[in-house]
Design a protein around this motif. Structure first.
Motif, PDB file in Angstrom:
ATOM      1  N   ASP A  95      -0.063 -17.160   4.130  1.00  0.00           N
ATOM      2  CA  ASP A  95       0.975 -16.853   4.863  1.00  0.00           C
ATOM      3  C   ASP A  95       2.554 -15.863   4.752  1.00  0.00           C
ATOM      4  OD1 ASP A  95       0.073 -18.018   7.092  1.00  0.00           O
ATOM      5  OD2 ASP A  95       0.996 -20.025   7.465  1.00  0.00           O
ATOM      6  N   ASN A  96       2.642 -14.747   4.484  1.00  0.00           N
ATOM      7  CA  ASN A  96       3.271 -14.094   3.313  1.00  0.00           C
ATOM      8  C   ASN A  96       4.829 -13.397   4.283  1.00  0.00           C
ATOM      9  OD1 ASN A  96       2.629 -13.933   1.165  1.00  0.00           O
ATOM     10  ND2 ASN A  96       0.495 -13.198   2.518  1.00  0.00           N
ATOM     11  N   PHE A  97       5.354 -14.250   5.424  1.00  0.00           N
ATOM     12  CA  PHE A  97       5.793 -13.333   6.025  1.00  0.00           C
ATOM     13  C   PHE A  97       6.533 -14.787   6.461  1.00  0.00           C
ATOM     14  CE2 PHE A  97       4.265  -9.866   5.876  1.00  0.00           C
ATOM     15  CZ  PHE A  97       4.292  -8.787   5.725  1.00  0.00           C
ATOM     16  N   VAL A  98       8.491 -14.988   7.347  1.00  0.00           N
ATOM     17  CA  VAL A  98       9.055 -15.885   6.897  1.00  0.00           C
ATOM     18  C   VAL A  98       8.736 -16.118   8.896  1.00  0.00           C
ATOM     19  CG1 VAL A  98      11.595 -16.793   7.912  1.00  0.00           C
ATOM     20  CG2 VAL A  98      10.964 -15.821   5.862  1.00  0.00           C
ATOM     21  N   ARG A  99       8.169 -15.901   9.648  1.00  0.00           N
ATOM     22  CA  ARG A  99       8.304 -15.369  11.238  1.00  0.00           C
ATOM     23  C   ARG A  99       6.890 -16.741  11.174  1.00  0.00           C
ATOM     24  NH1 ARG A  99       6.113 -10.509  13.524  1.00  0.00           N
ATOM     25  NH2 ARG A  99       5.512 -12.038  15.892  1.00  0.00           N
ATOM     26  N   PHE A 100       5.674 -16.460  10.045  1.00  0.00           N
ATOM     27  CA  PHE A 100       4.693 -17.630   9.800  1.00  0.00           C
ATOM     28  C   PHE A 100       4.607 -18.802   9.420  1.00  0.00           C
ATOM     29  CE2 PHE A 100       3.308 -12.795  10.996  1.00  0.00           C
ATOM     30  CZ  PHE A 100       2.948 -13.074  12.981  1.00  0.00           C
ATOM     31  N   VAL A 101       5.659 -18.673   8.559  1.00  0.00           N
ATOM     32  CA  VAL A 101       5.320 -19.588   6.803  1.00  0.00           C
ATOM     33  C   VAL A 101       5.080 -21.111   8.590  1.00  0.00           C
ATOM     34  CG1 VAL A 101       6.069 -18.578   5.253  1.00  0.00           C
ATOM     35  CG2 VAL A 101       7.794 -20.174   6.343  1.00  0.00           C
ATOM     36  N   GLN A 102       6.653 -20.934   9.385  1.00  0.00           N
ATOM     37  CA  GLN A 102       6.784 -21.854  10.253  1.00  0.00           C
ATOM     38  C   GLN A 102       5.490 -22.964  11.281  1.00  0.00           C
ATOM     39  OE1 GLN A 102       9.983 -21.181  12.160  1.00  0.00           O
ATOM     40  NE2 GLN A 102      10.730 -19.404  10.872  1.00  0.00           N
TER      41      GLN A 102
END
Length: 499
Positions: free
Chosen positions: A473-480
């Motif tokens: 998961d390489n984007f902040v919106r998706f790491v959550q």
């Protein structure tokens, strides 16, 4: 963030056998992944907001089936089934669409989640990080503008745009600076009361499984006295994780520590180790692997308008940032990259022109200003489908094109900006055994750690979890979404699901 005397309490101290209780969870890494997980483990529980209407009708129907059951306690696989978007992770897509329902279509619909603080469901944990909360965002040049839209950088229950408004600031072209984001993450930890869980300035040197019996004559005094009631240590556990490392005191000394934990979460990101080309001369003093070296050279006046060109190797966004910086300072650039300019895999061919005008400009330069034909851009030469053969002590660099022809250029400095790899040297065999392909090093894009998609627990090592880029998961919106999956899994282990 923590005084030395409190930090010293991390060290294990001999006690009687019955006193030994490992920490339930240790999180390694204090970037967005670690912060988000800490928020969830601190008893902050998301529920579907009554009366909300999600634009995805099937998801709406599923959410209405059990409105009194928290999202953490529902079947994440069932809820996320059928969702589509810009991530391969079903749980990442689920948590993202619950928080930002129509953001991919340019909408501004409010989150369909409401948050309840339930102290009886908190799980004691520690978050270990080298820097202040925010992780690698503190290492990025502050004026750099993010690739993602500003609102996508926010964490649960504190929209980034709302925080920016309090500072009487707005988003430039819907995007934010790295400095704003680093400050926001620090503010988030304080605002949400998470700082008691964070141990900054710590470096983890080893994580390994050990026999619970062999270390049961140790105890840990770092948690509140009443924390026992929140998590019942499984006395039948045969093994626990031993986390070793050091922290720097105010005086600059190194103090070592050992912590024992039932579960360890890897959330270290991938900013640690820049990728090397592996060519002759790459270790010479004028060859660098971070953009900050160029900024420093300009600040020190060691390069300028009259210098030999700066060589920039790579065709990603960091290389583009370096080109923009050099262009702004009127410093000549030679730009070398392996791909064709029209390659669909090139990031520039995937970005909307209207939203990313500066990167579109770099792409234009790459297309129009090759060495073969002069173009409209001064002080810039593009060498597509070339690679570096060697760096010489005389600052002469040899390149080779796809047909085997070689060119030699005299340069002032070189920036090799071809990506970075995680530093997992604290794990046995550099965590290669945990990767999807256990014959290759862990790589966030090509070979992430193999995790269960609905718990993010490592398939090869129970009790060990991986979040963020380490899990692909390489984007902040998706790491959550990964943090949601881990929290859900840990709550089930703790048997803290409501009846």
């Amino acid at each position: 963030m923590l005084p030395d005397r409190k930090m010293y309490a991390l060290l294990t101290r001999p006690q009687n056998k019955s006193a030994f209780k490992p920490l339930p969870v240790v999180i390694i890494g204090n970037g967005p992944s670690g912060i988000c997980l800490s928020y969830l483990l601190s008893g902050n529980i998301p529920y579907f907001k009554r009366g909300s209407l999600h634009p995805h009708p099937i998801l709406q129907r599923k959410l209405e089936e059990a409105p009194d059951v928290s999202i953490l306690d529902q079947d994440l696989e069932y809820l996320s089934e059928g969702l589509e978007g810009r991530s391969h992770s079903p749980v990442a897509l689920l948590f993202d669409t619950l928080q930002r329902p129509d953001t991919d279509f340019g909408g501004t619909a409010e989150s369909v989640l409401t948050w309840w603080h339930e102290t009886n469901r908190a799980i004691p944990h520690l978050v270990l990080g080298r820097n202040a909360p925010g992780g690698a965002w503190h290492s990025i040049e502050g004026s750099m503008v993010t690739l993602s839209r500003g609102e996508w950088m926010g964490l649960p229950d504190l929209p980034f745009k709302d925080w920016l408004k309090q500072k009487r600031r707005g988003l430039r072209n819907n995007r934010a600076t790295a400095e704003d984001i680093a400050q926001y993450y620090q503010h988030y930890v304080m605002k949400k009361g998470l700082q008691k869980n964070f141990r900054c300035g710590t470096v983890v040197t080893s994580v390994r499984k050990v026999s619970a019996e062999s270390i049961s004559n140790h105890t840990q005094k770092d948690l509140p006295e009443n924390s026992d009631s929140l998590w019942n240590f499984n006395e039948k556990s045969l093994e626990v994780f031993q986390v070793d490392g050091f922290f720097k005191t105010v005086k600059g000394d190194k103090e070592t520590f050992s912590i024992y934990a039932e579960n360890v979460v890897l959330a270290t990101g991938t900013y640690d180790s820049p990728t090397w080309l592996g060519v002759k001369g790459e270790n010479l003093s004028y060859v660098h692997h971070q953009l900050s070296a160029l900024e420093e050279a300009v600040k020190n006046n060691s390069i300028g308008i009259m210098s030999d060109p700066v060589l920039i190797v790579g065709a990603g966004l960091t290389a583009a940032d370096a080109i923009l910086f050099a262009h702004h300072c009127n410093i000549p650039v030679i730009h070398v990259f392996r791909r064709r300019v029209s390659d669909p895999g090139l990031i520039f061919n995937q970005l909307p022109k209207m939203m990313y005008p500066e990167y579109h400009k770099v792409h234009q330069m790459m297309k129009e200003q090759s060495a073969a034909c002069a173009g409209p851009y001064e002080c810039y030469v593009s060498l597509p489908e070339h690679h570096v053969l060697s760096f010489g002590k005389d600052k002469k660099c040899i390149f080779q094109d796809k047909n085997g022809y070689q060119k030699v250029y005299k340069i002032s400095m070189a920036l090799v900006l071809t990506g970075s790899n995680p530093n997992l040297s604290f794990l046995p065999n550099n965590a290669i055994d945990l990767a999807m392909d256990s014959d290759q090093p862990v790589n966030p894009k090509r070979n992430p750690i193999d995790v269960d998609p609905f718990t993010y627990e490592c398939t090869q090592e129970k009790g060990l979890y991986a979040l963020g880029p380490l899990a692909g998961d390489n984007f902040v919106r998706f790491v959550q979404g990964g943090a949601l999956a881990v929290a859900s899994s840990l709550l089930k282990k703790a048997n803290k699901n409501p009846p």
